[in-house]
Scaffold this active site. Structure first.
Site, PDB file in Angstrom:
ATOM      1  CB  CYS A 112      47.942 -56.657 -48.456  1.00 56.56           C
ATOM      2  SG  CYS A 112      49.521 -57.240 -48.965  1.00 56.56           S
ATOM      3  CG  HIS A 207      47.774 -54.449 -52.712  1.00 58.73           C
ATOM      4  ND1 HIS A 207      47.685 -53.269 -51.409  1.00 58.73           N
ATOM      5  CD2 HIS A 207      48.516 -55.182 -52.314  1.00 58.73           C
ATOM      6  CE1 HIS A 207      48.482 -53.721 -50.600  1.00 58.73           C
ATOM      7  NE2 HIS A 207      49.369 -54.845 -51.099  1.00 58.73           N
ATOM      8  CD  GLU A 209      45.032 -51.251 -52.653  1.00 57.60           C
ATOM      9  OE1 GLU A 209      45.821 -51.262 -51.979  1.00 57.60           O
ATOM     10  OE2 GLU A 209      44.071 -52.226 -52.481  1.00 57.60           O
TER      11      GLU A 209
END
Length: 233
Positions: A112, A207, A209
């Site tokens: 990002c 993202h 994660e």
């Protein structure tokens, strides 16, 4: 075998009530993804100067998301009303981390804001705000085709990723030497790589994660970073 040490530049946070003071933080989901991959994540203080020497003790770098880069960093004349959480020290540090990691050939995963930092570090620019609802990438999970033969494809093991996005800015002009490895349906650059880089490097606008705990393709990005860090030892 000891875990490869992965440097994760900390992010300044003004509100951390459990600690009583403002703090430097890393997203728990990000840290857990590195740990699942077999790495030892270590937050590093955003202080400029001697960055190359500080990074030398690590095996890899993860440049995470965060607030916006100051528009003057990429030559913009004005500042859009939507620009937020700009911090001069954070910008200076992150840009130095990007330069040094690439110069040292350190395995580098940029996420990002991290991808935007690398683009700006290499002379690229950003679109300060993407516009109306039809182009907003906040709280959005959408399919992103991945260019075949890229490190991104190798890491995810997929031709298309289900990308979890939260951003209002995007890459405009590409930094020197960078190539696009993924684009959203609206043309937003979702992945970048640097052919001929000294070390393993890939970057994504989304993202990973967010969904890595249940999506092997997203966890694969962290696995690839840690694997490259282990091989570099």
């Amino acid at each position: 075998m000891t875990r490869p040490l992965i440097a994760v530049p900390a992010r300044f946070s003004a509100t951390t009530s459990a600690l009583r003071y403002a703090a430097e933080v890393s997203a728990r989901a990000l840290i857990e993804a590195v740990w699942r991959a077999g790495g030892e994540p270590a937050g590093i203080h955003p202080a400029s100067g001697e960055v190359a020497g500080r990074l030398a003790r690590f095996d890899g770098v993860l440049l995470p998301g965060g607030g916006d880069l100051a528009p003057h960093r990429y030559g913009a004349d004005g500042v859009h009303d939507s620009v937020y959480d700009v911090d001069d020290l954070q910008d200076t540090f992150d840009l130095e981390v990007a330069w040094c990691a690439l110069d040292l050939g350190m395995p580098l995963l940029a996420i990002c804001r991290g991808m935007q930092v690398v683009n700006v570090a290499l002379g690229g620019t950003l679109e300060q705000d993407m516009g109306g609802p039809e182009r907003e990438h906040r709280h959005l999970v959408h399919p992103v085709p991945i260019r075949p033969g890229t490190l991104l494809e190798q890491a995810t093991g997929a031709e298309k990723a289900e990308a979890s996005c939260f951003h209002h800015q995007r890459v405009d002009r590409l930094g020197e030497g960078l190539t696009v490895t993924a684009r959203a349906a609206d043309g937003t650059v979702e992945g970048l790589e640097l052919p001929g880089a000294k070390g393993w490097f890939t970057a994504v606008q989304w993202h990973p994660e967010d969904t890595a705990h249940r999506d092997p393709a997203q966890q694969g990005l962290f696995d690839a970073l840690v694997r490259a860090a282990r091989e570099r030892r």
